[in-house]
Design a protein around this motif. Structure first.
Motif, PDB file in Angstrom:
ATOM      1  N   GLU A 294       6.877   2.943  -0.599  1.00 44.06           N
ATOM      2  CA  GLU A 294       6.263   3.389   0.988  1.00 44.06           C
ATOM      3  C   GLU A 294       6.785   4.989   0.964  1.00 44.06           C
ATOM      4  OE1 GLU A 294       6.986  -0.433   4.042  1.00 44.06           O
ATOM      5  OE2 GLU A 294       8.646   0.704   2.577  1.00 44.06           O
ATOM      6  N   ILE A 295       7.420   5.063   0.870  1.00 43.27           N
ATOM      7  CA  ILE A 295       7.447   6.770   0.745  1.00 43.27           C
ATOM      8  C   ILE A 295       6.686   8.043  -0.313  1.00 43.27           C
ATOM      9  CG2 ILE A 295       9.270   9.050   0.624  1.00 43.27           C
ATOM     10  CD1 ILE A 295      11.613   6.392   0.856  1.00 43.27           C
ATOM     11  N   SER A 296       6.460   7.085  -1.493  1.00 41.47           N
ATOM     12  CA  SER A 296       5.474   7.558  -2.411  1.00 41.47           C
ATOM     13  C   SER A 296       4.286   7.312  -2.340  1.00 41.47           C
ATOM     14  CB  SER A 296       6.068   7.058  -3.504  1.00 41.47           C
ATOM     15  OG  SER A 296       7.451   7.356  -4.005  1.00 41.47           O
ATOM     16  N   GLU A 297       3.889   6.238  -1.347  1.00 41.32           N
ATOM     17  CA  GLU A 297       2.406   6.596  -1.173  1.00 41.32           C
ATOM     18  C   GLU A 297       2.371   7.199   0.114  1.00 41.32           C
ATOM     19  OE1 GLU A 297      -0.125   3.003   1.215  1.00 41.32           O
ATOM     20  OE2 GLU A 297       1.914   2.751  -0.751  1.00 41.32           O
ATOM     21  N   GLN A 298       3.526   7.572   1.036  1.00 41.27           N
ATOM     22  CA  GLN A 298       3.277   8.144   2.335  1.00 41.27           C
ATOM     23  C   GLN A 298       3.128   9.296   2.254  1.00 41.27           C
ATOM     24  OE1 GLN A 298       4.414   7.470   5.856  1.00 41.27           O
ATOM     25  NE2 GLN A 298       4.618   5.176   5.559  1.00 41.27           N
ATOM     26  N   ILE A 299       3.590   9.978   1.461  1.00 42.64           N
ATOM     27  CA  ILE A 299       3.847  11.542   0.907  1.00 42.64           C
ATOM     28  C   ILE A 299       3.029  12.261  -0.194  1.00 42.64           C
ATOM     29  CG2 ILE A 299       6.002  11.697   1.717  1.00 42.64           C
ATOM     30  CD1 ILE A 299       6.834  12.608  -1.236  1.00 42.64           C
ATOM     31  N   GLY A 300       2.350  11.053  -1.047  1.00 40.01           N
ATOM     32  CA  GLY A 300       1.862  11.528  -1.913  1.00 40.01           C
ATOM     33  C   GLY A 300       1.714  11.846  -3.239  1.00 40.01           C
TER      34      GLY A 300
END
Length: 153
Positions: free
Chosen positions: A23-29
């Motif tokens: 989730e973090i990876s997806e949100q920060i790109g």
């Protein structure tokens, strides 16, 4: 030196520490591996001290918040050790600060009711010699946040 990715990670984790790496990876790109490395580096550098669950004090019967202002005329290392030991052994104290100015120390205390506060107060005055103890009872919580401002980093 932190960059915008690090600040974004910190912002997300401050809002929800249970977020998954995906989730973090997806949100920060960023992909998961560099994101994970950044989180690990933030932890190793002590920027992320620990991850916790925030509990509702009222649902746990500790809904009375008391701010205790303390003054002392003792400033010896021995006295400071006694105060430190008392503070660290008192679960009711959730924050404790040494201050500049007229007040020497400030405690934030959570208890169930006035009787529980009086019991805490009696222990406090028995264990540490303060010249003045002043208590203020929170009537309403106007703002509460555990998020550290990131604009200055």
């Amino acid at each position: 030196m932190m960059d915008s990715f690090d600040r974004h990670i910190l912002s997300l984790l401050q809002n929800d520490g249970s977020m998954s790496l995906a989730e973090i990876s997806e949100q920060i790109g960023l992909s998961q591996t560099p994101c994970w490395r950044r989180i690990q580096q933030l932890e190793q550098n002590g920027i992320i001290r620990k991850r916790v669950a925030l509990l509702d004090p009222e649902k746990l019967n500790v809904g009375l918040t008391v701010f205790v202002s303390l003054k002392t005329n003792q400033h010896t290392p021995e006295w400071a050790k006694i105060v430190d030991e008392f503070a660290n052994s008192s679960n009711e104290i959730i924050e404790f600060y040494r201050l500049s100015g007229e007040t020497d120390y400030l405690m934030k205390v959570l208890v169930s009711d006035m009787k529980a506060y009086d019991e805490f107060y009696q222990r406090l005055i028995r264990h540490a010699g303060f010249s003045d103890v002043s208590s203020s009872f929170a009537m309403e919580q106007m703002k509460y946040s555990t998020e550290v401002p990131l604009a200055y980093s």
